[in-house]
Design a protein around this motif. Structure first.
Motif, mmCIF file in Angstrom:
data_model
loop_
_atom_site.group_PDB
_atom_site.id
_atom_site.type_symbol
_atom_site.label_atom_id
_atom_site.label_comp_id
_atom_site.label_asym_id
_atom_site.label_seq_id
_atom_site.Cartn_x
_atom_site.Cartn_y
_atom_site.Cartn_z
ATOM 1 N N SER A 75 0.660 -1.144 -0.389
ATOM 2 C CA SER A 75 -0.202 0.298 0.487
ATOM 3 C C SER A 75 0.411 1.195 -0.143
ATOM 4 O O SER A 75 0.763 2.676 -0.390
ATOM 5 C CB SER A 75 -1.093 -0.018 1.507
ATOM 6 N N GLU A 76 2.419 1.169 0.160
ATOM 7 C CA GLU A 76 2.680 2.079 0.139
ATOM 8 C C GLU A 76 3.446 2.697 -0.662
ATOM 9 O O GLU A 76 3.325 1.999 -1.477
ATOM 10 C CB GLU A 76 4.334 1.487 0.511
ATOM 11 N N GLY A 77 3.580 4.321 -1.023
ATOM 12 C CA GLY A 77 3.164 4.914 -2.268
ATOM 13 C C GLY A 77 1.401 5.113 -3.043
ATOM 14 O O GLY A 77 1.222 5.619 -4.201
ATOM 15 N N CYS A 78 1.045 4.661 -2.250
ATOM 16 C CA CYS A 78 -0.747 4.440 -3.140
ATOM 17 C C CYS A 78 -1.013 3.046 -3.919
ATOM 18 O O CYS A 78 -1.632 3.711 -4.714
ATOM 19 C CB CYS A 78 -1.127 5.802 -3.444
ATOM 20 N N ASP A 79 0.033 2.512 -4.260
ATOM 21 C CA ASP A 79 -0.416 1.411 -4.761
ATOM 22 C C ASP A 79 -1.505 0.729 -4.608
ATOM 23 O O ASP A 79 -2.297 0.456 -5.465
ATOM 24 C CB ASP A 79 1.201 0.558 -4.412
ATOM 25 N N VAL A 80 -1.418 -0.151 -3.796
ATOM 26 C CA VAL A 80 -2.376 -1.205 -3.473
ATOM 27 C C VAL A 80 -2.953 -0.684 -2.317
ATOM 28 O O VAL A 80 -2.165 -0.703 -1.167
ATOM 29 C CB VAL A 80 -2.630 -2.977 -3.197
ATOM 30 N N LEU A 81 -4.877 -0.398 -2.257
ATOM 31 C CA LEU A 81 -5.027 -0.555 -1.348
ATOM 32 C C LEU A 81 -6.298 -1.230 -1.127
ATOM 33 O O LEU A 81 -7.147 -0.539 -0.068
ATOM 34 C CB LEU A 81 -5.345 1.085 -1.939
ATOM 35 N N GLN A 135 -0.133 5.228 7.725
ATOM 36 C CA GLN A 135 0.723 6.162 7.114
ATOM 37 C C GLN A 135 -0.503 6.876 7.069
ATOM 38 O O GLN A 135 -0.831 7.741 6.083
ATOM 39 C CB GLN A 135 1.418 5.865 6.022
ATOM 40 N N PRO A 136 -1.154 7.612 8.360
ATOM 41 C CA PRO A 136 -2.129 8.421 8.092
ATOM 42 C C PRO A 136 -2.523 10.068 7.697
ATOM 43 O O PRO A 136 -3.031 10.349 6.686
ATOM 44 C CB PRO A 136 -2.872 8.467 8.762
ATOM 45 N N GLY A 137 -1.139 10.131 7.336
ATOM 46 C CA GLY A 137 -0.833 11.544 7.124
ATOM 47 C C GLY A 137 -0.988 11.423 5.119
ATOM 48 O O GLY A 137 -0.279 12.596 4.839
ATOM 49 N N ASN A 138 -0.820 10.507 5.248
ATOM 50 C CA ASN A 138 -0.676 10.391 3.348
ATOM 51 C C ASN A 138 -1.645 10.013 3.256
ATOM 52 O O ASN A 138 -2.321 8.692 2.001
ATOM 53 C CB ASN A 138 0.552 9.256 3.220
ATOM 54 N N LYS A 139 -2.346 10.485 2.934
ATOM 55 C CA LYS A 139 -3.885 10.588 1.622
ATOM 56 C C LYS A 139 -3.939 10.240 -0.164
ATOM 57 O O LYS A 139 -3.202 11.404 -0.805
ATOM 58 C CB LYS A 139 -5.120 11.789 1.688
ATOM 59 N N CYS A 140 -3.953 9.611 -0.138
ATOM 60 C CA CYS A 140 -4.297 9.124 -1.547
ATOM 61 C C CYS A 140 -5.625 10.176 -2.918
ATOM 62 O O CYS A 140 -6.908 8.654 -1.970
ATOM 63 C CB CYS A 140 -4.112 7.205 -1.867
#
Length: 293
Positions: A75-81, A135-140
């Motif tokens: 899920s990092e980098g908003c890849d697989v959510l 990573q709650p601060g990294n909104k996709c």
């Protein structure tokens, strides 16, 4: 699901999993929600546990509820959510699920799917745009898009009561108004049929010199075919003579004769009796003319 109306929509990359505590194929243990692993149980890195919705892939629809956390590193980098259960993943791709090694046939482990959130859960997590695991601060934000119109229910088309009442009033045409000053004619004012028209004021229809002249000059002089008959012509010729005789008799009346006057023989002469005699003679002439037709 309790509600089929979407409240959030978007597109994400999804993979699959099956965590039942068996340890097979990277199994990390039972789902975080406490629900047993089952078809329709999905995993999200951030959405509240218990959130409900459905996914669409190539026209196929599958319902889900969020019951676990994941994927982690993917899920990092908003890849697989989104993590789908393996059985649902196999169903919408047309593949088969292997209960032995917890894999889907075909070798494809990732899909681009549309998701629709219909109800947010009351468990731990964050509503709105998903974010990578822990990573709650990294909104996709790119994972959220407007809800398609065809996914929304049709709006009610019933008109408000006020607009409906106004249309009803407009459709009712008022009765035509009577022109100002125009009198209203009631049934009592209608002329009665058969009322005396040519008679005297009492309607007795008495014969007078005027009505006699009208009788001679009207339809009675005409034949049945509308042509003046021979008798009619004779009557027309006699009218002047009759009128002259009447005038002559009137002018020869003694100048002293009047109502209550005494004649040479000592008797009273009534002027009305003279007029009555004259009328009688005139009616006699008219009757003879009528009898000759």
């Amino acid at each position: 699901m309790s509600n089929d109306t979407p409240i959030q929509h978007g597109e994400v990359t999804a993979t699959y999993f099956w965590d039942d505590g068996s340890g097979i194929n990277g199994d990390t243990g039972a789902p975080a929600s406490g629900e047993p692993m089952q078809k329709g149980l999905f995993s999200s890195p951030s959405w509240p546990l218990g959130t409900e919705g459905y996914v669409v892939y190539e026209g196929k629809k599958a319902e889900f509820f969020i019951g676990d956390r994941g994927p982690g590193a993917p899920s990092e980098g908003c890849d697989v959510l989104l993590d789908m259960d393996g059985k649902t993943f196999a169903e919408i791709t047309g593949e088969t699920w292997n209960d032995s090694d917890y894999t889907v046939s075909g070798g494809n482990g990732h899909l681009e799917v549309e998701y629709y959130i219909t109800e947010w859960g009351d468990g731990a997590g964050t509503e709105g745009a998903p974010h990578p695991f822990q990573q709650p601060g990294n909104k996709c934000e790119d994972a959220v898009s407007p809800i398609p119109e065809d996914a929304l229910p049709e709006e009610e088309t019933e008109e408000p009561a006020e607009e409906s009442a106004q249309k009803t009033e407009q459709s009712e045409e008022p009765a035509p108004e009577k022109a100002e000053g125009e009198p209203e004619q009631s049934a009592e004012e209608q002329p009665e049929e058969g009322a005396a028209e040519d008679g005297n004021e009492d309607g007795d229809g008495g014969v007078t010199a005027e009505t006699a002249a009208n009788d001679l000059s009207g339809f009675q002089l005409m034949g049945s075919d509308g042509v003046i008959s021979g008798t009619g012509l004779l009557a027309l010729a006699l009218i002047p003579a009759v009128l002259l005789a009447v005038l002559f008799a009137w002018t020869r009346r003694p100048s002293g004769a009047h109502a209550g006057a005494e004649d040479d023989g000592g008797s009273l002469t009534d002027a009305s009796s003279g007029r009555h005699s004259l009328g009688t003679r005139l009616n006699s002439v008219i009757d003879r003319l009528r009898g000759g037709r």
